[in-house]
Design an enzyme around this catalytic site. Sequence first.
Site, mmCIF file in Angstrom:
data_model
loop_
_atom_site.group_PDB
_atom_site.id
_atom_site.type_symbol
_atom_site.label_atom_id
_atom_site.label_comp_id
_atom_site.label_asym_id
_atom_site.label_seq_id
_atom_site.Cartn_x
_atom_site.Cartn_y
_atom_site.Cartn_z
ATOM 1 N N TYR A 286 -13.015 2.201 0.879
ATOM 2 C CA TYR A 286 -12.788 2.450 2.205
ATOM 3 C C TYR A 286 -13.680 3.226 2.921
ATOM 4 C CZ TYR A 286 -7.938 0.355 1.636
ATOM 5 O OH TYR A 286 -6.988 -0.547 1.326
ATOM 6 N N CYS B 243 -11.047 3.748 -4.651
ATOM 7 C CA CYS B 243 -9.887 3.962 -3.474
ATOM 8 C C CYS B 243 -10.384 4.578 -2.444
ATOM 9 C CB CYS B 243 -8.630 4.694 -4.358
ATOM 10 S SG CYS B 243 -7.278 5.041 -2.966
ATOM 11 N N TYR C 297 -10.829 6.493 7.919
ATOM 12 C CA TYR C 297 -11.362 6.127 6.670
ATOM 13 C C TYR C 297 -12.964 6.504 6.694
ATOM 14 C CZ TYR C 297 -7.264 4.632 4.971
ATOM 15 O OH TYR C 297 -5.808 4.550 4.253
ATOM 16 N N GLU D 214 -10.093 -3.537 -5.375
ATOM 17 C CA GLU D 214 -9.976 -3.119 -3.846
ATOM 18 C C GLU D 214 -10.135 -4.627 -3.146
ATOM 19 O OE1 GLU D 214 -8.825 -0.737 -2.242
ATOM 20 O OE2 GLU D 214 -9.201 0.674 -3.701
ATOM 21 N N ASP E 152 0.692 -1.197 0.056
ATOM 22 C CA ASP E 152 0.144 0.179 -0.058
ATOM 23 C C ASP E 152 0.829 1.336 -0.038
ATOM 24 O OD1 ASP E 152 -2.633 0.603 -0.386
ATOM 25 O OD2 ASP E 152 -2.380 1.685 1.725
HETATM 26 C C1 LIG Z 1 -5.389 -0.299 -2.262
HETATM 27 C C2 LIG Z 1 -5.733 0.902 -1.578
HETATM 28 N N1 LIG Z 1 -7.201 1.253 -1.709
HETATM 29 C C3 LIG Z 1 -7.765 2.571 -1.341
HETATM 30 C C4 LIG Z 1 -7.000 3.079 -0.198
HETATM 31 C C5 LIG Z 1 -7.621 4.312 0.656
HETATM 32 N N2 LIG Z 1 -7.342 5.307 0.051
HETATM 33 C C6 LIG Z 1 -5.806 2.701 0.199
HETATM 34 N N3 LIG Z 1 -4.849 3.071 1.235
HETATM 35 N N4 LIG Z 1 -5.227 1.450 -0.618
#
Ligand SMILES: Cc1ncc(CN)c(N)n1
Length: 225
Positions: A141, A137, A166, A207, A44
Amino acid sequence: MMFTQQLKEEVEPIIESIYNDPFIQGMVRGDLSKEAVIHYLKADHLYLNEFAKIYSLLIPKLDDKEGIKFLLEQIDFVMNGEVTAHYTLADYAQVDYKTIIKDGEWYPTSDHYIKHMYFNAYRYSDAAFTICAMAPCPYVYQQVALKMKERHDFNGNPFKDWVDFYATEMKLLMEHLDGWVDEFAEHASEAERAVLTKNFKESCIHEKRFFNMAYTQETWESVVE
Ligand SMILES: Cc1ncc(CN)c(N)n1
């Protein structure tokens, strides 16, 4: 109904399934394996770096000054703000964050996801196509965190700060992203709207796969075993 509202309704079953997947359920119980958390952070950290760079690719596609300013703020948020959520995870894993990300890795799933976004940024001149690939993204979340908070009491749970982050911090960003997409969708052709929908749905699936990638400790070798 606004176009983005329709998109969100269509992906709701995917988001519910992410909520039920073992990574999120491990967070809900507070017993997610530390190895899964470390794997996630390694991927990440790299993912967010690329995500910030993709924002920069959108700047030449926008005309409004406010929009450009907002994107610049988002680059800063992704690079410096979201790290707060990463620190919560590193604390849980009881490993120094900088040590974890020192050898960040591109696993097959995270690699595929980020290339989906880059493809749209280079393939289409209008920002809406890339934004549809990027919006899950924050959206996934936000929705997963809201479900977690609504259904469980996180007092005393080691992931409480991650969930709170989040559940609250994605709202303004989603308003901007939805605004851009809805504006473009209003005068887009059926074929263009189909690409927007496909991009959004595919990223929701990316995701889901990203969390499962961390949970199963995916590597390039493990996918051919
Ligand atoms: C893979 C991923 N997707 C979403 C997020 C949240 N911004 C994240 N940190 N990482």
